[in-house]
Design a protein around this motif. Structure first.
Motif, PDB file in Angstrom:
ATOM      1  N   GLY A 235       0.849  -1.159  -0.141  1.00 16.64           N
ATOM      2  CA  GLY A 235       0.035  -0.156  -0.086  1.00 16.64           C
ATOM      3  C   GLY A 235       1.014   1.197  -0.052  1.00 16.64           C
ATOM      4  O   GLY A 235       1.817   1.369   0.436  1.00 16.64           O
ATOM      5  N   LYS A 236       0.196   2.356  -0.429  1.00 12.27           N
ATOM      6  CA  LYS A 236       0.864   3.798  -0.462  1.00 12.27           C
ATOM      7  C   LYS A 236       0.847   4.180   1.126  1.00 12.27           C
ATOM      8  O   LYS A 236      -0.199   4.104   1.793  1.00 12.27           O
ATOM      9  CB  LYS A 236      -0.064   4.696  -1.241  1.00 12.27           C
ATOM     10  N   VAL A 237       1.851   4.733   1.401  1.00 10.71           N
ATOM     11  CA  VAL A 237       2.444   5.043   2.812  1.00 10.71           C
ATOM     12  C   VAL A 237       2.254   6.706   2.979  1.00 10.71           C
ATOM     13  O   VAL A 237       3.026   7.390   2.105  1.00 10.71           O
ATOM     14  CB  VAL A 237       3.638   4.357   3.344  1.00 10.71           C
ATOM     15  N   ASP A 306      13.589   6.238   9.324  1.00 10.18           N
ATOM     16  CA  ASP A 306      14.410   5.946   8.193  1.00 10.18           C
ATOM     17  C   ASP A 306      13.819   4.812   7.331  1.00 10.18           C
ATOM     18  O   ASP A 306      13.470   5.057   6.067  1.00 10.18           O
ATOM     19  CB  ASP A 306      15.605   5.676   8.343  1.00 10.18           C
ATOM     20  N   ARG A 307      13.188   3.656   7.858  1.00  9.46           N
ATOM     21  CA  ARG A 307      12.702   2.749   7.383  1.00  9.46           C
ATOM     22  C   ARG A 307      11.462   3.228   6.570  1.00  9.46           C
ATOM     23  O   ARG A 307      11.071   2.985   5.240  1.00  9.46           O
ATOM     24  CB  ARG A 307      12.428   1.434   8.050  1.00  9.46           C
ATOM     25  N   LEU A 308      10.504   3.964   7.300  1.00  6.73           N
ATOM     26  CA  LEU A 308       9.281   4.311   6.907  1.00  6.73           C
ATOM     27  C   LEU A 308       9.441   5.519   5.668  1.00  6.73           C
ATOM     28  O   LEU A 308       8.537   5.350   4.858  1.00  6.73           O
ATOM     29  CB  LEU A 308       8.565   4.874   8.218  1.00  6.73           C
ATOM     30  N   ARG A 309      10.451   6.250   5.975  1.00  3.71           N
ATOM     31  CA  ARG A 309      10.546   7.291   4.785  1.00  3.71           C
ATOM     32  C   ARG A 309      10.865   6.447   3.409  1.00  3.71           C
ATOM     33  O   ARG A 309      10.310   6.800   2.422  1.00  3.71           O
ATOM     34  CB  ARG A 309      11.691   8.249   5.042  1.00  3.71           C
ATOM     35  N   ARG A 310      11.665   5.404   3.606  1.00  5.67           N
ATOM     36  CA  ARG A 310      11.987   4.757   2.350  1.00  5.67           C
ATOM     37  C   ARG A 310      10.469   4.008   1.933  1.00  5.67           C
ATOM     38  O   ARG A 310      10.420   3.806   0.479  1.00  5.67           O
ATOM     39  CB  ARG A 310      12.973   3.609   2.564  1.00  5.67           C
ATOM     40  N   ALA A 311       9.990   3.411   2.944  1.00  7.86           N
ATOM     41  CA  ALA A 311       8.742   2.811   2.429  1.00  7.86           C
ATOM     42  C   ALA A 311       7.601   3.595   1.931  1.00  7.86           C
ATOM     43  O   ALA A 311       6.871   3.283   0.993  1.00  7.86           O
ATOM     44  CB  ALA A 311       7.907   2.160   3.641  1.00  7.86           C
ATOM     45  N   ALA A 312       7.710   4.977   2.120  1.00  4.20           N
ATOM     46  CA  ALA A 312       6.821   5.912   1.552  1.00  4.20           C
ATOM     47  C   ALA A 312       7.249   6.584   0.250  1.00  4.20           C
ATOM     48  O   ALA A 312       6.497   7.352  -0.466  1.00  4.20           O
ATOM     49  CB  ALA A 312       6.626   7.189   2.616  1.00  4.20           C
ATOM     50  N   ALA A 313       8.483   6.512   0.039  1.00  2.00           N
ATOM     51  CA  ALA A 313       9.158   7.101  -1.154  1.00  2.00           C
ATOM     52  C   ALA A 313       8.413   6.754  -2.575  1.00  2.00           C
ATOM     53  O   ALA A 313       7.980   5.363  -2.633  1.00  2.00           O
ATOM     54  CB  ALA A 313      10.718   6.832  -1.289  1.00  2.00           C
ATOM     55  N   PRO A 314       8.533   7.328  -3.531  1.00  2.48           N
ATOM     56  CA  PRO A 314       8.095   7.092  -4.795  1.00  2.48           C
ATOM     57  C   PRO A 314       8.627   5.627  -5.360  1.00  2.48           C
ATOM     58  O   PRO A 314       9.874   5.253  -5.316  1.00  2.48           O
ATOM     59  CB  PRO A 314       8.370   8.194  -5.696  1.00  2.48           C
ATOM     60  N   ARG A 315       7.864   4.739  -5.816  1.00  2.00           N
ATOM     61  CA  ARG A 315       8.489   3.412  -6.428  1.00  2.00           C
ATOM     62  C   ARG A 315       9.030   3.822  -7.535  1.00  2.00           C
ATOM     63  O   ARG A 315       8.688   4.307  -8.539  1.00  2.00           O
ATOM     64  CB  ARG A 315       7.175   2.526  -6.466  1.00  2.00           C
ATOM     65  N   PRO A 316      10.027   2.887  -7.757  1.00  2.00           N
ATOM     66  CA  PRO A 316      10.612   2.781  -9.168  1.00  2.00           C
ATOM     67  C   PRO A 316       9.882   2.137 -10.230  1.00  2.00           C
ATOM     68  O   PRO A 316       9.189   1.469  -9.665  1.00  2.00           O
ATOM     69  CB  PRO A 316      12.041   1.888  -8.921  1.00  2.00           C
TER      70      PRO A 316
END
Length: 316
Positions: A235-237, A306-316
């Motif tokens: 899901g989008k975060v 840090d983990r959550l920011r990466r989880a929320a980042a735009p997907r490649p």
């Protein structure tokens, strides 16, 4: 896909002997550490290491951490300076990875270093991991045992769900107690924090008696976990959300009404241990939009964010 059926091995002498034999034959074995489950392969074997990348779908420019049974073996592969020895003495075995210059005569697959002249090494603090590394008696490259960019596994069942048809065996050692990957520090002229993790940066700085340099370019990772989009659920975060919108599922922290809560009491250690399990549960629930409560950005909270920011980042 592995043509042989996945083997679930007990964390006893027979199971560890079988796991070591699989590694020696160039196979892939998932095993528990105090942080998360790793996906292990002989770090000297190009084909075996390539199998890690294939199983995970991992970008070839993202280096791997090598797990070793003790510092003595680590010094066969890397050049340790005074800072590195100080940190190893204080935090090994434990959730600290050191990025160090690779020795010229070190026999390590270049796939492990992703072509760099440094090597990320760690001595884990988990009795099953230590026993396996001692039985294997060599360097084991072991990123987290999950498809690349997905949520890291803290239970054997997570590994089965994510990689079960792509690897040879899993040593089932129960739940990982820390539940958050290792902190990564590069020990060069000035020690540099490359990834927040299971050991707070403040503790490392106290040991060194000096602040860590904090800078990294996610486009050019020099250590695992530096890609901008990583640790992502389906899901989008949305982060720092005081409440969930109508179409969102709330991942809470502290005394909030939430579908899942990292720590109702606001305990960052509990939140770190539960983070990946909660993200897996959100996937199981089919959550399409996820709101995450604000989490303090200090100590283990920095690693969680840090983990959550990466989880929320735009997907490649």
């Amino acid at each position: 896909m592995n043509p042989e059926p996945l083997r679930i091995l007990a964390p006893d002498a027979a199971g560890l002997s079988d796991a070591s034999a699989i590694l020696q034959a160039g196979g892939l074995v998932s095993f528990p550490t105090e942080t998360v489950y790793g996906l292990g392969a002989d770090a000297r074997n190009d084909t075996a290491v390539a199998g890690i990348y294939a199983a995970k779908g991992r970008p070839s420019f993202n280096p791997l951490i090598v797990h070793l049974p003790d510092q003595q073996m680590a010094e066969r592969y890397c050049v340790f300076n005074d800072d590195a020895r100080r940190l190893a003495g204080a935090f090994w075995p434990g959730a600290l990875t050191l990025v160090l210059p690779l020795k010229a005569d070190a026999v390590v697959s270049r796939l492990v270093t992703a072509g760099l002249d440094t090597l990320a090494v760690r001595v884990p603090d988990h009795k099953v991991a230590r026993a396996l590394l001692e039985a294997f008696n060599g360097p084991v490259a072991a990123p987290s045992a999950n498809p690349s960019g997905r949520v890291s596994p803290t239970k054997a069942a997570h590994v089965v769900a994510g990689l079960g048809d792509a690897i040879d065996a899993i040593v089932d050692g129960g739940d990982c107690p820390v539940g958050l990957e290792s902190t990564i520090v590069a020990c060069g002229d000035a020690p540099r924090l490359l990834r927040a993790g299971g050991i707070p940066a403040e503790a490392i700085e106290a040991c060194l008696g000096a602040p860590l340099v904090r800078s990294a370019d996610p486009a050019l990772p020099v250590a695992p976990g530096q890609l901008a989009s990583h640790y992502a659920p389906q899901g989008k975060v949305r982060l720092n959300a005081p409440y969930a919108k109508e179409d969102e599922v709330l991942l809470g922290f502290g005394p909030v009404d939430a579908a899942l809560n990292l720590s109702p009491s606001g305990d960052l250690v509990e939140a770190a241990a539960r983070l990946f399990a909660c993200l897996h549960e959100l996937d199981r629930m089919g959550a399409k939009s996820i709101a995450v409560s604000p989490i303090p950005d200090h100590g283990l909270g920095a690693a969680i964010n840090d983990r959550l920011r990466r989880a929320a980042a735009p997907r490649p």
